[in-house]
Enzyme design. Structure first.
Site, PDB file in Angstrom:
ATOM      1  N   LYS A  28     -81.242 -13.276   6.174  1.00 29.78           N
ATOM      2  CA  LYS A  28     -81.668 -14.579   6.376  1.00 29.78           C
ATOM      3  C   LYS A  28     -82.092 -15.085   7.726  1.00 29.78           C
ATOM      4  O   LYS A  28     -81.416 -15.167   8.488  1.00 29.78           O
ATOM      5  CB  LYS A  28     -80.829 -15.852   5.685  1.00 29.78           C
ATOM      6  CG  LYS A  28     -81.122 -17.163   5.597  1.00 29.78           C
ATOM      7  CD  LYS A  28     -80.108 -17.849   4.996  1.00 29.78           C
ATOM      8  CE  LYS A  28     -80.297 -19.319   5.586  1.00 29.78           C
ATOM      9  NZ  LYS A  28     -79.176 -20.209   5.115  1.00 29.78           N
TER      10      LYS A  28
ATOM     11  N   HIS B  84     -87.322 -26.346  13.515  1.00 26.10           N
ATOM     12  CA  HIS B  84     -88.723 -26.955  13.397  1.00 26.10           C
ATOM     13  C   HIS B  84     -89.943 -26.179  12.812  1.00 26.10           C
ATOM     14  O   HIS B  84     -90.813 -26.916  13.063  1.00 26.10           O
ATOM     15  CB  HIS B  84     -89.031 -27.611  14.857  1.00 26.10           C
ATOM     16  CG  HIS B  84     -87.982 -28.682  15.389  1.00 26.10           C
ATOM     17  ND1 HIS B  84     -87.372 -29.557  14.618  1.00 26.10           N
ATOM     18  CD2 HIS B  84     -87.125 -28.449  16.539  1.00 26.10           C
ATOM     19  CE1 HIS B  84     -86.341 -29.994  15.426  1.00 26.10           C
ATOM     20  NE2 HIS B  84     -86.445 -29.640  16.649  1.00 26.10           N
TER      21      HIS B  84
ATOM     22  N   CYS C   3     -86.399 -26.518   2.800  1.00 23.80           N
ATOM     23  CA  CYS C   3     -85.430 -27.262   2.779  1.00 23.80           C
ATOM     24  C   CYS C   3     -85.652 -28.640   3.931  1.00 23.80           C
ATOM     25  O   CYS C   3     -86.589 -28.343   4.692  1.00 23.80           O
ATOM     26  CB  CYS C   3     -84.101 -26.364   3.435  1.00 23.80           C
ATOM     27  SG  CYS C   3     -82.419 -26.947   3.587  1.00 23.80           S
TER      28      CYS C   3
ATOM     29  N   LYS D 291     -71.809 -27.597   8.900  1.00 19.12           N
ATOM     30  CA  LYS D 291     -70.391 -26.928   9.559  1.00 19.12           C
ATOM     31  C   LYS D 291     -69.559 -27.985   9.726  1.00 19.12           C
ATOM     32  O   LYS D 291     -68.376 -27.805   9.459  1.00 19.12           O
ATOM     33  CB  LYS D 291     -70.684 -26.094  10.827  1.00 19.12           C
ATOM     34  CG  LYS D 291     -71.095 -26.975  12.058  1.00 19.12           C
ATOM     35  CD  LYS D 291     -71.135 -26.285  13.195  1.00 19.12           C
ATOM     36  CE  LYS D 291     -72.598 -25.394  13.123  1.00 19.12           C
ATOM     37  NZ  LYS D 291     -73.740 -26.292  13.209  1.00 19.12           N
TER      38      LYS D 291
ATOM     39  N   HIS E 202     -78.926 -26.408   0.420  1.00 19.57           N
ATOM     40  CA  HIS E 202     -79.050 -25.112  -0.360  1.00 19.57           C
ATOM     41  C   HIS E 202     -79.263 -24.100   0.565  1.00 19.57           C
ATOM     42  O   HIS E 202     -79.849 -24.099   1.634  1.00 19.57           O
ATOM     43  CB  HIS E 202     -80.000 -25.403  -1.541  1.00 19.57           C
ATOM     44  CG  HIS E 202     -81.303 -26.000  -1.122  1.00 19.57           C
ATOM     45  ND1 HIS E 202     -81.576 -27.186  -0.689  1.00 19.57           N
ATOM     46  CD2 HIS E 202     -82.554 -25.168  -0.835  1.00 19.57           C
ATOM     47  CE1 HIS E 202     -82.854 -27.117  -0.222  1.00 19.57           C
ATOM     48  NE2 HIS E 202     -83.303 -26.046  -0.590  1.00 19.57           N
TER      49      HIS E 202
ATOM     50  N   THR F 203     -76.130 -20.024   3.057  1.00 19.88           N
ATOM     51  CA  THR F 203     -75.464 -20.147   3.988  1.00 19.88           C
ATOM     52  C   THR F 203     -75.595 -21.192   5.189  1.00 19.88           C
ATOM     53  O   THR F 203     -76.663 -21.515   5.247  1.00 19.88           O
ATOM     54  CB  THR F 203     -75.327 -18.866   4.808  1.00 19.88           C
ATOM     55  OG1 THR F 203     -76.799 -18.458   5.013  1.00 19.88           O
ATOM     56  CG2 THR F 203     -74.699 -17.544   3.767  1.00 19.88           C
ATOM     57  N   ARG F 204     -74.592 -21.621   5.847  1.00 20.09           N
ATOM     58  CA  ARG F 204     -74.858 -22.414   7.174  1.00 20.09           C
ATOM     59  C   ARG F 204     -74.060 -21.809   8.203  1.00 20.09           C
ATOM     60  O   ARG F 204     -72.920 -21.541   7.835  1.00 20.09           O
ATOM     61  CB  ARG F 204     -74.539 -23.966   6.864  1.00 20.09           C
ATOM     62  CG  ARG F 204     -75.290 -24.668   5.659  1.00 20.09           C
ATOM     63  CD  ARG F 204     -76.889 -24.864   6.428  1.00 20.09           C
ATOM     64  NE  ARG F 204     -77.912 -25.534   5.709  1.00 20.09           N
ATOM     65  CZ  ARG F 204     -78.654 -24.959   4.638  1.00 20.09           C
ATOM     66  NH1 ARG F 204     -78.586 -23.698   4.517  1.00 20.09           N
ATOM     67  NH2 ARG F 204     -79.344 -25.733   3.853  1.00 20.09           N
TER      68      ARG F 204
HETATM   69  C1  LIG Z   1     -83.018 -24.798   6.865  1.00 17.29           C
HETATM   70  C2  LIG Z   1     -81.900 -25.422   7.136  1.00 17.29           C
HETATM   71  C3  LIG Z   1     -80.852 -24.793   8.019  1.00 17.29           C
HETATM   72  C4  LIG Z   1     -79.838 -25.417   8.343  1.00 17.29           C
HETATM   73  N1  LIG Z   1     -78.824 -24.654   9.143  1.00 17.29           N
HETATM   74  C5  LIG Z   1     -77.534 -25.011   9.709  1.00 17.29           C
HETATM   75  C6  LIG Z   1     -76.759 -24.266  10.117  1.00 17.29           C
HETATM   76  O1  LIG Z   1     -76.837 -23.204  10.082  1.00 17.29           O
HETATM   77  N2  LIG Z   1     -75.404 -24.766  10.311  1.00 17.29           N
HETATM   78  C7  LIG Z   1     -75.294 -26.079  10.085  1.00 17.29           C
HETATM   79  O2  LIG Z   1     -74.182 -26.580  10.275  1.00 17.29           O
HETATM   80  N3  LIG Z   1     -76.168 -27.064   9.659  1.00 17.29           N
HETATM   81  C8  LIG Z   1     -77.361 -26.447   9.180  1.00 17.29           C
HETATM   82  N4  LIG Z   1     -78.375 -27.245   8.775  1.00 17.29           N
HETATM   83  C9  LIG Z   1     -78.240 -28.775   8.676  1.00 17.29           C
HETATM   84  C10 LIG Z   1     -77.173 -29.056   7.405  1.00 17.29           C
HETATM   85  O3  LIG Z   1     -77.443 -28.108   6.319  1.00 17.29           O
HETATM   86  C11 LIG Z   1     -77.546 -30.493   6.950  1.00 17.29           C
HETATM   87  O4  LIG Z   1     -77.014 -31.168   8.494  1.00 17.29           O
HETATM   88  C12 LIG Z   1     -76.569 -30.936   6.025  1.00 17.29           C
HETATM   89  O5  LIG Z   1     -76.906 -30.175   4.683  1.00 17.29           O
HETATM   90  C13 LIG Z   1     -76.738 -32.331   5.525  1.00 17.29           C
HETATM   91  O6  LIG Z   1     -76.037 -32.875   4.383  1.00 17.29           O
HETATM   92  P1  LIG Z   1     -76.362 -34.229   3.888  1.00 17.29           P
HETATM   93  O7  LIG Z   1     -75.142 -34.533   3.223  1.00 17.29           O
HETATM   94  O8  LIG Z   1     -76.753 -34.941   4.995  1.00 17.29           O
HETATM   95  O9  LIG Z   1     -77.675 -33.889   2.969  1.00 17.29           O
HETATM   96  P2  LIG Z   1     -77.644 -33.310   1.314  1.00 17.29           P
HETATM   97  O10 LIG Z   1     -76.846 -32.220   1.410  1.00 17.29           O
HETATM   98  O11 LIG Z   1     -79.170 -33.220   1.124  1.00 17.29           O
HETATM   99  O12 LIG Z   1     -77.211 -34.595   0.657  1.00 17.29           O
HETATM  100  C14 LIG Z   1     -77.910 -35.827   0.738  1.00 17.29           C
HETATM  101  C15 LIG Z   1     -77.844 -36.104  -1.025  1.00 17.29           C
HETATM  102  O13 LIG Z   1     -78.240 -37.310  -1.139  1.00 17.29           O
HETATM  103  C16 LIG Z   1     -79.058 -37.607  -2.226  1.00 17.29           C
HETATM  104  N5  LIG Z   1     -79.697 -38.877  -2.508  1.00 17.29           N
HETATM  105  C17 LIG Z   1     -80.516 -39.289  -1.730  1.00 17.29           C
HETATM  106  N6  LIG Z   1     -81.283 -40.492  -1.958  1.00 17.29           N
HETATM  107  C18 LIG Z   1     -80.184 -40.673  -3.093  1.00 17.29           C
HETATM  108  C19 LIG Z   1     -80.349 -41.995  -4.105  1.00 17.29           C
HETATM  109  N7  LIG Z   1     -81.179 -43.142  -3.879  1.00 17.29           N
HETATM  110  N8  LIG Z   1     -79.202 -41.978  -4.971  1.00 17.29           N
HETATM  111  C20 LIG Z   1     -78.542 -41.119  -4.898  1.00 17.29           C
HETATM  112  N9  LIG Z   1     -78.324 -39.978  -4.483  1.00 17.29           N
HETATM  113  C21 LIG Z   1     -79.425 -39.810  -3.390  1.00 17.29           C
HETATM  114  C22 LIG Z   1     -79.641 -36.236  -2.203  1.00 17.29           C
HETATM  115  O14 LIG Z   1     -80.252 -35.917  -3.414  1.00 17.29           O
HETATM  116  C23 LIG Z   1     -78.724 -35.288  -1.883  1.00 17.29           C
HETATM  117  O15 LIG Z   1     -78.067 -34.595  -2.794  1.00 17.29           O
HETATM  118  C24 LIG Z   1     -79.462 -26.377   8.179  1.00 17.29           C
HETATM  119  C25 LIG Z   1     -80.481 -27.459   7.522  1.00 17.29           C
HETATM  120  C26 LIG Z   1     -81.372 -26.909   6.956  1.00 17.29           C
HETATM  121  C27 LIG Z   1     -82.641 -27.595   6.059  1.00 17.29           C
END
Ligand SMILES: Cc1cc2nc3c(=O)[nH]c(=O)nc-3n(C[C@H](O)[C@H](O)[C@H](O)COP(=O)(O)OP(=O)(O)OC[C@H]3O[C@@H](n4cnc5c(N)ncnc54)[C@H](O)[C@@H]3O)c2cc1C
Length: 381
Positions: A264, A269, A313, A346, A46, A49-50
Site C-alpha cells: 500500500k 496531499h 480517502c 493512531k 478506511h 491500515t494506518r
Molecule cells: C489516505 C489516508 C491515509 C492516512 N494515513 C494515516 C496513517 O498512516 N496514520 C494515522 O495515524 N493517520 C492516518 N490518516 C489520518 C486518519 O486516518 C484520520 O485522522 C482519522 O481517520 C480521522 O478520524 P475521524 O474520526 O476524524 O474521521 P472518520 O473516521 O471519517 O469519522 C467521521 C465520521 O463522521 C460521520 N459524520 C459526518 N457528518 C455526520 C453527521 N452530520 N451526522 C452523523 N455522522 C456524521 C462520517 O460519516 C464519519 O463516519 C490517514 C488518512 C487518510 C485519508
C-alpha cells in the site's frame, strides 16, 4: 423527543467510535450517530491500515500521546479478542537535512525511544522490499507498525455496545441547539434527542456542522494504491517496516501487505484537491495511479506489478497541520475533535479517552495546549 442521554457523539468513525467506547465503559449513557455505515468508505478511516509511529517528526510533544494510544490499543485488542496493532518497525527516511529525518531523530532522543540510524544501503539490505535512494538516511524505530483501522472501529463500537452504548447508523445530524439550563438538543434526519454534552467527531464534515471550524478544517482528497510485488514475502509485516519517505516527487508513506494483496502506497496531499467533503470525487483515474506507481517502481524492489486496489480517502487539514481537540468558546457542553490533518488515526484510542474525560469531567490530565482552537484566533489575520 426520542431520548435523553449523558453524551451524544456525532460521527462513529475513528475518533467517535473510541469516544463511545470510553464513555460507555465509564457508565455514561451514550448515543453515537453515524450518517453512513459502521464502518464505511466515504470518510477518513478506511483502507485497512494506518501507520503507527512513535518517532514523531511533527513534534516530540506527540510522543506521550502516542505512547498512551499504544497502551490503549493493546488493552482494546485484549478486550475485543483480535489483533489491532501490528508491530513491524517503522522507518522515516529522508535526506539528513530534511525536517522529517531531523524531527524523527529529535523525538527519539527527547523521549528515549529505542532507535537506530541506517544509511540507505543498510536499510535496503536489511529490508529487501526497500530501495531507498543513495544519500538518504533512515530512522528505524522498532515499535512502529500499523493499526488495522476498520477493525479498530469495529472493536470500539462492539465494546461500546456491550457496555450499553446505543449506536445509530444511517442517521445524520442536521443541527444542534443549546437547551435552557444546560445541555444540547440534537436534530437528525430521523428524530430529536437531548443530552448533557455533545461531541462532534464528524471528520471531513466537521466544518459544515461547527461554524467555528469552517475555515480551519479543510477536507482534502487523498488516493491510496495497492500494487502486487514480484516477491510478496519481502512486503509482508514480518519483513517490511512501515515507511515514511521524503523524495523529490513528494512525501510518500507505505504499509506492508495486509487485507489487500499488495503493497500500500500513498502520497501526502496527493493532488492538492480541497473542498467540501461531498464535492470531492470518490472516483479514481490514471492520473491518481501514476505518481503512486512511479514511487512503487522507483523506491521499492519490484513492487509495481498489477494494481490490486485504488481508493480515495479524505484528510481534514488545519492551517498548522496539528489537531483540534477542544470545547467550543462559550459553549462548554460542545466538544470538537477530529480535524487531524492526515495523521490522527493512531491516536484515536487516546483521543477517545480524552473526549470521555472532557465530556464527563469538563477537564483532562492530558496536555491539550497544542490542540486548542484559540491558537488560530491568536494569529494575525
Ligand atoms: C489516505 C489516508 C491515509 C492516512 N494515513 C494515516 C496513517 O498512516 N496514520 C494515522 O495515524 N493517520 C492516518 N490518516 C489520518 C486518519 O486516518 C484520520 O485522522 C482519522 O481517520 C480521522 O478520524 P475521524 O474520526 O476524524 O474521521 P472518520 O473516521 O471519517 O469519522 C467521521 C465520521 O463522521 C460521520 N459524520 C459526518 N457528518 C455526520 C453527521 N452530520 N451526522 C452523523 N455522522 C456524521 C462520517 O460519516 C464519519 O463516519 C490517514 C488518512 C487518510 C485519508
Amino acid at each position: 423527543m426520542a431520548g435523553a442521554y449523558d453524551v451524544i457523539v456525532v460521527g462513529v468513525g475513528g475518533m467517535g467510535s473510541a469516544a463511545c467506547y470510553h464513555l460507555a465503559k465509564r457508565g455514561s449513557r451514550v448515543l453515537g450517530l453515524e450518517r453512513f455505515d459502521v464502518p464505511h468508505s466515504f470518510g477518513s478511516s478506511h483502507g485497512t491500515t494506518r501507520i503507527m509511529r512513535l518517532a514523531y517528526f511533527e513534534s516530540p510533544a506527540y510522543v506521550p500521546f502516542v505512547r498512551r494510544a499504544l497502551e490503549l490499543w493493546k488493552e482494546t485488542e485484549k478486550a475485543y479478542g483480535e489483533q489491532i496493532y501490528f508491530r513491524t518497525g517503522g522507518i522515516d527516511a529522508a535526506r539528513e537535512d530534511n525536517a522529517v529525518f531531523r524531527g524523527s531523530l529529535e523525538s527519539c532522543r527527547a523521549h528515549d525511544l529505542p532507535h537506530k540510524v541506517l544509511t540507505a544501503d543498510e536499510a535496503n539490505r536489511r529490508f529487501p522490499g526497500y530501495r531507498l535512494p543513495d544519500g538518504h538516511l533512515a530512522v528505524f524505530q522498532p515499535d512502529g507498525g500499523f493499526i488495522a483501522s476498520e477493525r479498530a472501529i469495529l472493536a470500539h463500537v462492539t465494546l461500546a455496545q456491550a457496555a450499553g452504548a446505543e449506536i445509530h447508523c444511517r442517521e445524520k445530524m442536521i443541527d444542534w441547539q443549546p437547551v435552557a439550563g444546560g445541555g444540547v438538543r440534537v436534530r437528525t434526519d430521523r428524530a430529536t434527542y437531548e443530552a448533557g454534552r455533545l461531541i462532534v467527531a464528524a471528520g471531513a464534515w466537521i466544518g459544515e456542522l461547527v461554524p467555528d471550524l469552517a475555515l480551519i478544517s479543510v477536507p482534502e482528497r487523498q488516493v491510496l494504491g495497492w500494487f502486487q510485488p514480484a516477491e510478496p514475502k519481502h512486503f509482508r509485516p514480518d519483513e517490511f517496516p512501515v515507511l515514511v519517505l521524503i523524495v523529490d516527487e513528494g512525501f510518500f508513506y507505505a504499509t506492508p501487505i495486509w487485507g489487500v494483496p499488495g503493497l500500500k502506497i500513498g502520497r501526502y496531499h496527493h493532488r492538492n484537491e480541497r473542498g467540501p467533503a461531498d464535492s470531492l470525487s470518490r472516483e479514481v483515474d490514471a492520473a491518481d495511479e501514476a505518481p503512486l506507481r512511479h514511487a512503487a517502481a522507483r523506491y521499492f524492489n519490484g513492487a509495481d506489478g498489477p494494481l490490486m486496489a485504488l481508493k480515495t480517502c479524505l484528510f481534514t487539514i488545519t492551517p498548522d497541520e496539528h489537531f483540534i481537540i477542544d470545547t467550543l468558546p462559550g459553549q462548554p457542553e460542545v466538544i470538537v475533535a477530529s480535524p487531524c490533518s492526515g495523521h490522527g488515526f493512531k491516536f484515536s484510542s487516546v483521543i477517545g479517552e480524552i473526549l470521555a474525560d472532557l465530556a464527563r469531567d469538563g477537564k483532562t490530565s492530558a496536555d491539550l495546549s497544542q490542540f486548542r482552537l484559540g491558537r488560530f484566533s491568536a494569529q494575525p489575520a
